[in-house]
Write a protein that holds these residues in place. Structure first.
Motif, PDB file in Angstrom:
ATOM      1  N   ARG A  56      -2.855  -9.287 -12.493  1.00 44.13           N
ATOM      2  CA  ARG A  56      -2.995 -10.598 -11.841  1.00 44.13           C
ATOM      3  C   ARG A  56      -4.395 -11.156 -12.060  1.00 44.13           C
ATOM      4  O   ARG A  56      -4.581 -12.355 -12.297  1.00 44.13           O
ATOM      5  N   SER A  57      -5.417 -10.287 -12.000  1.00 42.72           N
ATOM      6  CA  SER A  57      -6.804 -10.725 -12.123  1.00 42.72           C
ATOM      7  C   SER A  57      -7.094 -11.303 -13.500  1.00 42.72           C
ATOM      8  O   SER A  57      -7.950 -12.187 -13.650  1.00 42.72           O
TER       9      SER A  57
ATOM     10  N   GLN B 187       1.480 -10.296  -0.821  1.00 49.00           N
ATOM     11  CA  GLN B 187       0.755 -11.385  -1.453  1.00 49.00           C
ATOM     12  C   GLN B 187      -0.442 -10.836  -2.224  1.00 49.00           C
ATOM     13  O   GLN B 187      -0.843  -9.693  -2.030  1.00 49.00           O
ATOM     14  N   PHE B 188      -0.998 -11.678  -3.100  1.00 51.52           N
ATOM     15  CA  PHE B 188      -2.278 -11.380  -3.715  1.00 51.52           C
ATOM     16  C   PHE B 188      -3.366 -12.044  -2.893  1.00 51.52           C
ATOM     17  O   PHE B 188      -3.202 -13.165  -2.434  1.00 51.52           O
ATOM     18  N   ARG B 189      -4.486 -11.348  -2.735  1.00 53.54           N
ATOM     19  CA  ARG B 189      -5.640 -11.934  -2.059  1.00 53.54           C
ATOM     20  C   ARG B 189      -6.890 -11.580  -2.851  1.00 53.54           C
ATOM     21  O   ARG B 189      -6.905 -10.609  -3.623  1.00 53.54           O
ATOM     22  N   PRO B 190      -7.978 -12.336  -2.676  1.00 57.89           N
ATOM     23  CA  PRO B 190      -9.216 -12.041  -3.412  1.00 57.89           C
ATOM     24  C   PRO B 190      -9.759 -10.657  -3.069  1.00 57.89           C
ATOM     25  O   PRO B 190      -9.690 -10.212  -1.919  1.00 57.89           O
TER      26      PRO B 190
ATOM     27  N   ASN C  76     -10.618 -13.842 -12.004  1.00 60.46           N
ATOM     28  CA  ASN C  76     -11.002 -13.476 -10.641  1.00 60.46           C
ATOM     29  C   ASN C  76     -10.309 -12.175 -10.276  1.00 60.46           C
ATOM     30  O   ASN C  76      -9.250 -11.856 -10.829  1.00 60.46           O
TER      31      ASN C  76
ATOM     32  N   TYR D  73      -8.209  -9.740  -7.858  1.00 57.61           N
ATOM     33  CA  TYR D  73      -7.237  -9.851  -6.788  1.00 57.61           C
ATOM     34  C   TYR D  73      -6.728  -8.463  -6.396  1.00 57.61           C
ATOM     35  O   TYR D  73      -6.671  -7.541  -7.218  1.00 57.61           O
TER      36      TYR D  73
ATOM     37  N   GLN E  47      -0.497 -16.109  -3.032  1.00 64.93           N
ATOM     38  CA  GLN E  47      -1.297 -16.570  -4.168  1.00 64.93           C
ATOM     39  C   GLN E  47      -0.768 -16.029  -5.491  1.00 64.93           C
ATOM     40  O   GLN E  47      -1.497 -15.653  -6.364  1.00 64.93           O
TER      41      GLN E  47
ATOM     42  N   VAL F  56      -7.843  -3.116  -7.186  1.00 70.34           N
ATOM     43  CA  VAL F  56      -7.715  -4.350  -7.956  1.00 70.34           C
ATOM     44  C   VAL F  56      -6.410  -4.343  -8.749  1.00 70.34           C
ATOM     45  O   VAL F  56      -6.054  -3.353  -9.395  1.00 70.34           O
ATOM     46  N   ASP F  57      -5.698  -5.460  -8.704  1.00 71.36           N
ATOM     47  CA  ASP F  57      -4.521  -5.653  -9.539  1.00 71.36           C
ATOM     48  C   ASP F  57      -5.006  -6.328 -10.820  1.00 71.36           C
ATOM     49  O   ASP F  57      -5.217  -7.553 -10.858  1.00 71.36           O
TER      50      ASP F  57
ATOM     51  N   ARG G 289      -3.403  -6.558  -4.590  1.00 72.59           N
ATOM     52  CA  ARG G 289      -1.988  -6.730  -4.269  1.00 72.59           C
ATOM     53  C   ARG G 289      -1.750  -6.156  -2.866  1.00 72.59           C
ATOM     54  O   ARG G 289      -1.778  -4.940  -2.676  1.00 72.59           O
TER      55      ARG G 289
END
Length: 308
Positions: A78-79, A61-64, A84, A86, A304, A74-75, A88
């Motif tokens: 996706r960010s 999943q993606f998370r903050p 924001n 995120y 997410q 950081v991905d 991975r």
């Protein structure tokens, strides 16, 4: 709820207070640990840990992004979608913690002649056997609010040693340390007012965790077989109640108990928790298998996004 008069040993433990209860635990736990290990080995062949985030190649999943983490985590793709940051996550990264708790309050020391063990000792046996099984499956297990979660075979021994040292008597554990990616398993007779249980469950759920309730009852608490003059004693506060013809109370008692259990079941459904009723004259295998099934089928946290 009414509970019949405790055995003389229980009265003696009340007189000696915490020291007596700690001594009782110290005397009982070694035997329970051996039995718990035997049960865990016999009933948990083939158990496996659950799918969860961690180091690996499979997207989870993606998370903050959290402050202090390395920027390379950081991905950026996706960010860029919503400005924001995120990360991975992959399987096993944020291992879930399973917190266990056995209610050791006074009412749990009750044991009738129809049961081979007290509610307290059955709760301890279930908790220790489950801890063994989960540890062997690679889960992180801890005694709620009293130990850190451990992912090794010493987890159950640490829990047992902590029980003797801390001698916790609370029906519900302090929920302050419970966080997301956690599940709490409570072994108790759950005879406290439902409002108290609901308040505790609200705090656990508010932290983003899930729970499992295992209610343990002695067989005579379900059948109320008393007849004639009978004296009942509340094991929590020592108050007494005398009945001239106890059999005349049976119907009302059973109705109140049924209503109480229904309230607990309703609370479990409301919060999305599981609820298991176990009688101390039954085998320990069934509740352990039910718990394993429910833990294995626990929905994971919402993803997410999707891998791109």
């Amino acid at each position: 709820m009414l509970s019949s008069r405790p055995a003389p040993q229980d009265i003696q433990e009340n007189i000696f207070g915490l020291t007596g209860e700690a001594r009782s635990l110290a005397d009982t736990l070694p035997e329970l640990l051996v039995e718990a290990r035997r049960i865990a080995v016999n009933v948990t062949a083939g158990w496996h840990g659950r799918r969860r985030a961690g180091p690996g190649e499979t997207f989870w999943q993606f998370r903050p992004f959290l402050p202090g983490e390395a920027a390379q985590r950081v991905d950026w793709r996706r960010s860029a979608r919503d400005n924001n940051l995120y990360v991975r996550e992959r399987e096993w990264e944020a291992a879930q913690t399973i917190w266990v708790w056995a209610d050791l309050s006074s009412s749990m020391r009750f044991q009738s002649k129809q049961a081979p063990t007290s509610k307290r000792d059955r709760a301890l046996l279930l908790m220790l056997a489950l801890s063994y099984a989960l540890s062997e499956a690679g889960e992180r297990v801890g005694l709620t609010s009293l130990t850190r979660p451990l992912a090794n075979r010493n987890a159950t021994q640490t829990i047992a040693q902590t029980l003797v040292h801390e001698n916790p008597a609370a029906s519900f554990p302090n929920p302050d340390g419970v966080r997301r990616f956690s599940e709490v398993i409570l072994f108790s007779d759950l005879l406290d007012p439902p409002e108290k249980l609901a308040q505790w469950m609200t705090t656990i759920s508010g932290a983003g965790a899930k729970g499992h309730l295992v209610q343990l009852l002695d067989p005579i608490e379900e059948t109320f077989p008393f007849r004639g003059p009978t004296q009942f004693e509340d094991p929590e506060n020592g108050s007494q109640l005398k009945a001239g013809r106890a059999q005349t109370w049976r119907q009302e008692y059973l109705q109140r108990l049924a209503a109480h259990k229904d309230q607990i079941s309703t609370l479990a459904r409301k919060f999305g928790w599981s609820y298991t009723l176990h009688h101390t004259d039954h085998s320990v295998v069934e509740p352990l298998m039910l718990l394993h099934s429910r833990l294995a089928n626990t929905p994971q946290h919402k993803i997410q996004g999707e891998p791109g």
